[in-house]
Structures are given as C-alpha cells and as structure tokens.
Design a protein around this motif. Sequence first.
Motif, PDB file in Angstrom:
ATOM      1  N   LEU A 156       0.068   3.210  12.933  1.00  0.00           N
ATOM      2  CA  LEU A 156      -0.396   3.906  11.725  1.00  0.00           C
ATOM      3  C   LEU A 156       0.508   3.678  10.511  1.00  0.00           C
ATOM      4  O   LEU A 156       0.000   3.489   9.397  1.00  0.00           O
ATOM      5  CB  LEU A 156      -0.539   5.408  11.997  1.00  0.00           C
ATOM      6  CG  LEU A 156      -1.999   5.898  12.180  1.00  0.00           C
ATOM      7  CD1 LEU A 156      -2.630   5.202  13.371  1.00  0.00           C
ATOM      8  CD2 LEU A 156      -2.048   7.409  12.343  1.00  0.00           C
ATOM      9  N   PRO A 157       1.844   3.685  10.677  1.00  0.00           N
ATOM     10  CA  PRO A 157       2.696   3.450   9.497  1.00  0.00           C
ATOM     11  C   PRO A 157       2.465   2.085   8.843  1.00  0.00           C
ATOM     12  O   PRO A 157       2.790   1.895   7.672  1.00  0.00           O
ATOM     13  CB  PRO A 157       4.122   3.543  10.059  1.00  0.00           C
ATOM     14  CG  PRO A 157       3.996   4.398  11.277  1.00  0.00           C
ATOM     15  CD  PRO A 157       2.657   4.032  11.861  1.00  0.00           C
ATOM     16  N   THR A 160      -1.399   2.296   6.491  1.00  0.00           N
ATOM     17  CA  THR A 160      -1.735   3.267   5.447  1.00  0.00           C
ATOM     18  C   THR A 160      -1.825   2.635   4.059  1.00  0.00           C
ATOM     19  O   THR A 160      -2.682   3.002   3.257  1.00  0.00           O
ATOM     20  CB  THR A 160      -0.728   4.426   5.431  1.00  0.00           C
ATOM     21  OG1 THR A 160       0.595   3.904   5.292  1.00  0.00           O
ATOM     22  CG2 THR A 160      -0.824   5.238   6.710  1.00  0.00           C
ATOM     23  N   SER A 164      -4.956   3.019   1.474  1.00  0.00           N
ATOM     24  CA  SER A 164      -4.758   3.678   0.178  1.00  0.00           C
ATOM     25  C   SER A 164      -5.108   2.728  -0.965  1.00  0.00           C
ATOM     26  O   SER A 164      -5.562   3.156  -2.031  1.00  0.00           O
ATOM     27  CB  SER A 164      -3.316   4.176   0.033  1.00  0.00           C
ATOM     28  OG  SER A 164      -2.390   3.112   0.114  1.00  0.00           O
ATOM     29  N   TYR A 175      -6.202   9.662  11.931  1.00  0.00           N
ATOM     30  CA  TYR A 175      -5.508  10.458  12.947  1.00  0.00           C
ATOM     31  C   TYR A 175      -5.369   9.680  14.242  1.00  0.00           C
ATOM     32  O   TYR A 175      -6.333   9.089  14.746  1.00  0.00           O
ATOM     33  CB  TYR A 175      -6.281  11.754  13.210  1.00  0.00           C
ATOM     34  CG  TYR A 175      -5.545  12.732  14.087  1.00  0.00           C
ATOM     35  CD1 TYR A 175      -4.542  13.547  13.568  1.00  0.00           C
ATOM     36  CD2 TYR A 175      -5.852  12.845  15.446  1.00  0.00           C
ATOM     37  CE1 TYR A 175      -3.864  14.449  14.369  1.00  0.00           C
ATOM     38  CE2 TYR A 175      -5.175  13.743  16.255  1.00  0.00           C
ATOM     39  CZ  TYR A 175      -4.178  14.538  15.713  1.00  0.00           C
ATOM     40  OH  TYR A 175      -3.510  15.427  16.519  1.00  0.00           O
ATOM     41  N   TYR A 181      -0.762  12.787  15.687  1.00  0.00           N
ATOM     42  CA  TYR A 181      -0.362  12.891  14.280  1.00  0.00           C
ATOM     43  C   TYR A 181      -1.259  11.977  13.463  1.00  0.00           C
ATOM     44  O   TYR A 181      -2.008  11.151  14.000  1.00  0.00           O
ATOM     45  CB  TYR A 181       1.111  12.533  14.088  1.00  0.00           C
ATOM     46  CG  TYR A 181       1.383  11.049  13.932  1.00  0.00           C
ATOM     47  CD1 TYR A 181       1.504  10.477  12.658  1.00  0.00           C
ATOM     48  CD2 TYR A 181       1.511  10.204  15.033  1.00  0.00           C
ATOM     49  CE1 TYR A 181       1.737   9.121  12.496  1.00  0.00           C
ATOM     50  CE2 TYR A 181       1.745   8.855  14.879  1.00  0.00           C
ATOM     51  CZ  TYR A 181       1.861   8.309  13.613  1.00  0.00           C
ATOM     52  OH  TYR A 181       2.090   6.965  13.446  1.00  0.00           O
ATOM     53  N   TYR A 183      -2.136  10.492   9.013  1.00  0.00           N
ATOM     54  CA  TYR A 183      -1.750  10.378   7.606  1.00  0.00           C
ATOM     55  C   TYR A 183      -2.936  10.796   6.749  1.00  0.00           C
ATOM     56  O   TYR A 183      -4.069  10.337   6.968  1.00  0.00           O
ATOM     57  CB  TYR A 183      -1.340   8.953   7.263  1.00  0.00           C
ATOM     58  CG  TYR A 183       0.037   8.585   7.788  1.00  0.00           C
ATOM     59  CD1 TYR A 183       1.197   9.019   7.134  1.00  0.00           C
ATOM     60  CD2 TYR A 183       0.175   7.818   8.935  1.00  0.00           C
ATOM     61  CE1 TYR A 183       2.447   8.688   7.618  1.00  0.00           C
ATOM     62  CE2 TYR A 183       1.428   7.496   9.427  1.00  0.00           C
ATOM     63  CZ  TYR A 183       2.564   7.930   8.761  1.00  0.00           C
ATOM     64  OH  TYR A 183       3.806   7.617   9.246  1.00  0.00           O
ATOM     65  N   TYR A 184      -2.656  11.667   5.790  1.00  0.00           N
ATOM     66  CA  TYR A 184      -3.683  12.156   4.877  1.00  0.00           C
ATOM     67  C   TYR A 184      -3.406  11.625   3.475  1.00  0.00           C
ATOM     68  O   TYR A 184      -2.270  11.664   2.991  1.00  0.00           O
ATOM     69  CB  TYR A 184      -3.690  13.684   4.851  1.00  0.00           C
ATOM     70  CG  TYR A 184      -4.621  14.262   3.809  1.00  0.00           C
ATOM     71  CD1 TYR A 184      -6.003  14.132   3.926  1.00  0.00           C
ATOM     72  CD2 TYR A 184      -4.110  14.939   2.692  1.00  0.00           C
ATOM     73  CE1 TYR A 184      -6.862  14.655   2.978  1.00  0.00           C
ATOM     74  CE2 TYR A 184      -4.966  15.465   1.732  1.00  0.00           C
ATOM     75  CZ  TYR A 184      -6.343  15.317   1.874  1.00  0.00           C
ATOM     76  OH  TYR A 184      -7.181  15.822   0.925  1.00  0.00           O
ATOM     77  N   TYR A 185      -4.458  11.113   2.834  1.00  0.00           N
ATOM     78  CA  TYR A 185      -4.353  10.584   1.475  1.00  0.00           C
ATOM     79  C   TYR A 185      -5.207  11.455   0.556  1.00  0.00           C
ATOM     80  O   TYR A 185      -6.401  11.646   0.789  1.00  0.00           O
ATOM     81  CB  TYR A 185      -4.850   9.135   1.442  1.00  0.00           C
ATOM     82  CG  TYR A 185      -4.855   8.513   0.066  1.00  0.00           C
ATOM     83  CD1 TYR A 185      -3.661   8.222  -0.596  1.00  0.00           C
ATOM     84  CD2 TYR A 185      -6.056   8.216  -0.570  1.00  0.00           C
ATOM     85  CE1 TYR A 185      -3.668   7.652  -1.863  1.00  0.00           C
ATOM     86  CE2 TYR A 185      -6.071   7.638  -1.833  1.00  0.00           C
ATOM     87  CZ  TYR A 185      -4.871   7.363  -2.468  1.00  0.00           C
ATOM     88  OH  TYR A 185      -4.879   6.800  -3.720  1.00  0.00           O
ATOM     89  N   VAL A 190       0.242   9.428   0.212  1.00  0.00           N
ATOM     90  CA  VAL A 190      -0.032   9.503   1.646  1.00  0.00           C
ATOM     91  C   VAL A 190       1.025  10.398   2.283  1.00  0.00           C
ATOM     92  O   VAL A 190       2.219  10.202   2.075  1.00  0.00           O
ATOM     93  CB  VAL A 190       0.015   8.102   2.290  1.00  0.00           C
ATOM     94  CG1 VAL A 190      -0.195   8.202   3.795  1.00  0.00           C
ATOM     95  CG2 VAL A 190      -1.035   7.182   1.664  1.00  0.00           C
ATOM     96  N   VAL A 191       0.571  11.398   3.055  1.00  0.00           N
ATOM     97  CA  VAL A 191       1.507  12.316   3.697  1.00  0.00           C
ATOM     98  C   VAL A 191       1.264  12.369   5.196  1.00  0.00           C
ATOM     99  O   VAL A 191       0.118  12.234   5.666  1.00  0.00           O
ATOM    100  CB  VAL A 191       1.409  13.736   3.099  1.00  0.00           C
ATOM    101  CG1 VAL A 191       1.834  13.743   1.644  1.00  0.00           C
ATOM    102  CG2 VAL A 191       0.001  14.296   3.239  1.00  0.00           C
ATOM    103  N   HIS A 192       2.345  12.553   5.933  1.00  0.00           N
ATOM    104  CA  HIS A 192       2.298  12.675   7.389  1.00  0.00           C
ATOM    105  C   HIS A 192       1.789  14.065   7.747  1.00  0.00           C
ATOM    106  O   HIS A 192       2.243  15.066   7.191  1.00  0.00           O
ATOM    107  CB  HIS A 192       3.708  12.451   7.938  1.00  0.00           C
ATOM    108  CG  HIS A 192       3.806  12.499   9.428  1.00  0.00           C
ATOM    109  ND1 HIS A 192       3.853  13.678  10.137  1.00  0.00           N
ATOM    110  CD2 HIS A 192       3.885  11.497  10.346  1.00  0.00           C
ATOM    111  CE1 HIS A 192       3.957  13.409  11.426  1.00  0.00           C
ATOM    112  NE2 HIS A 192       3.972  12.102  11.580  1.00  0.00           N
TER     113      HIS A 192
END
Length: 260
Positions: A156-157, A160, A164, A175, A181, A183-185, A190-192
């Motif tokens: 996932l890292p 993103t 974005s 997710y 866990y 990431y939400y944009y 983008v936040v964890h």
Amino acid sequence: MRIYTFDNTLDGLLTAVYDAFALRQQPEELIGEGGQIPLFCDDVHNVKTATDKAERVWAGLESRLSKEAIRMISVSWLSELQELNTPLFRYICKVFKEPKNAPSIERNFSDPDIITVTNIARRVMHEQLRMKQFIRFQKAKDGTYLGVVSPDHNVLPLITDHFSDRFGDQPWLIYDAKRKYGYYYDRTEVVHVTFEKESTLPFNLANGKLDEQTLSDDDQLFQELWRTYFKSICIKERMNPKKQRSDMPRRYWKYMTEKQ
C-alpha cells in the motif's frame, strides 16, 4: 553457532547491524521474533531496537549506496518475508566492510545476498503493479470511493501516490484487509487509517463489498453493468482459464466486481 534475534522491524534489523560491528561479531543468522532458533545454538544475542543506532546505520547506507539501491532495500523490506532477514543483514554488513571510496557492491549480482534482496524487491514491485491493475473501487453514498485489497506483500505505501495523482479530485480509501490498515485521501493529503473494531467497518472483509445501506445507488447499477459487459465480451470458444489465471491470479478475484 551465533544467532541474533530482533523485533521484526527495519529499525531492529539496522540496530542488529550496528551491534554486529560494535561487538565485532558476524552472526550466522538473523531471526525475527517468533522465529525458530536452530538446535544446539550456544550464542544468542537479543537485539534491543534503538532508533539512534538505526538512524546512524541508515545514514551510512545513504552515503555509500545509490538512491536506486536504497529504494531496493526499502522495497524488499515491504515483502515481510522472514527469508529476507539474514540476506539483507549480510548485504548491509558487506556495504560497511568495503572501503568508503570503493565501488559500490550493489550491482555485484554474483553475490547471493545481493541477488536475494534484489529479487525479493522485484517481487514486491510486481505485486504493487498488480494492485494498480486489479483494485476495484465502490462508491459510497457520501461520495467516497472504497477499494479493498489483500496483497501478499505490504505494498500500500507504494501505490498511494499513483491513486492520489489519478483520482486527485475524488476522496478514496484503500484498505488492506490482511494487515488491517488503509490510506484515506481527502482530495488534499493521504493519511494512514485503522479501525478499532472490525464490527465498525462499513464493508465485508471477506469480499470487500460495501453494505447496501452505504453503497451509492449509482454504483449498484454500474457494478451490474460492468458484470454484464464482462460476460458479454467473453468468447466461450476462445476461453483459456490457464492464461486467465496467469494474467489475473485467483487470489485477487474475491475483490473484483466482474468475478463476483
């Protein structure tokens, strides 16, 4: 036989490198917490992770290796494979054993540790490419797009930035159901994110589907249209299940609209 054990973190592995040089030792293996220690092992050193030591080792790597090699090390770590621990540990130790002005060893692909780390990093990069291809988004009533995945490696890292850039005008959540866990944009950054309880999730972890009361009306229609289109373009006489599984591995199917 000398063994080092650590806490399965990258900082822990870097601290192990620091300890090896400080203690003037070269352990035969680096084993992550919970791993099986070989029988008849008479010397076990438990590495206590220290951020300052890890930072010193990482800074040393950055001064000796190219950006490409540093990225390969970082990417390989996202594999989460226990088989990476010892080769990566030895690779980093070899970097520091070379004179600082000597040519970098990063392209010495005759070295088994370097080739192991490189090949694992390539597997992770291949997985992140698959994620970009096979993520299927669903639109919630509030306008957020959800994509649920369960990759073999922690990629996932690595993906993103792609989403974005591609969906910069839309809020989305990707997710990882396997690692719990995501990431939400929010159209800005983008936040964890994590959820305290799985019962609070607005989607089914088994198939990634949003609850009916959460899924937007338009998306229900689009999903049905997509499944219909997928079936309509399938030519039965030319079906090749083996080729299809090669191009689109079965482990991704449970989150793909056209396969549900």
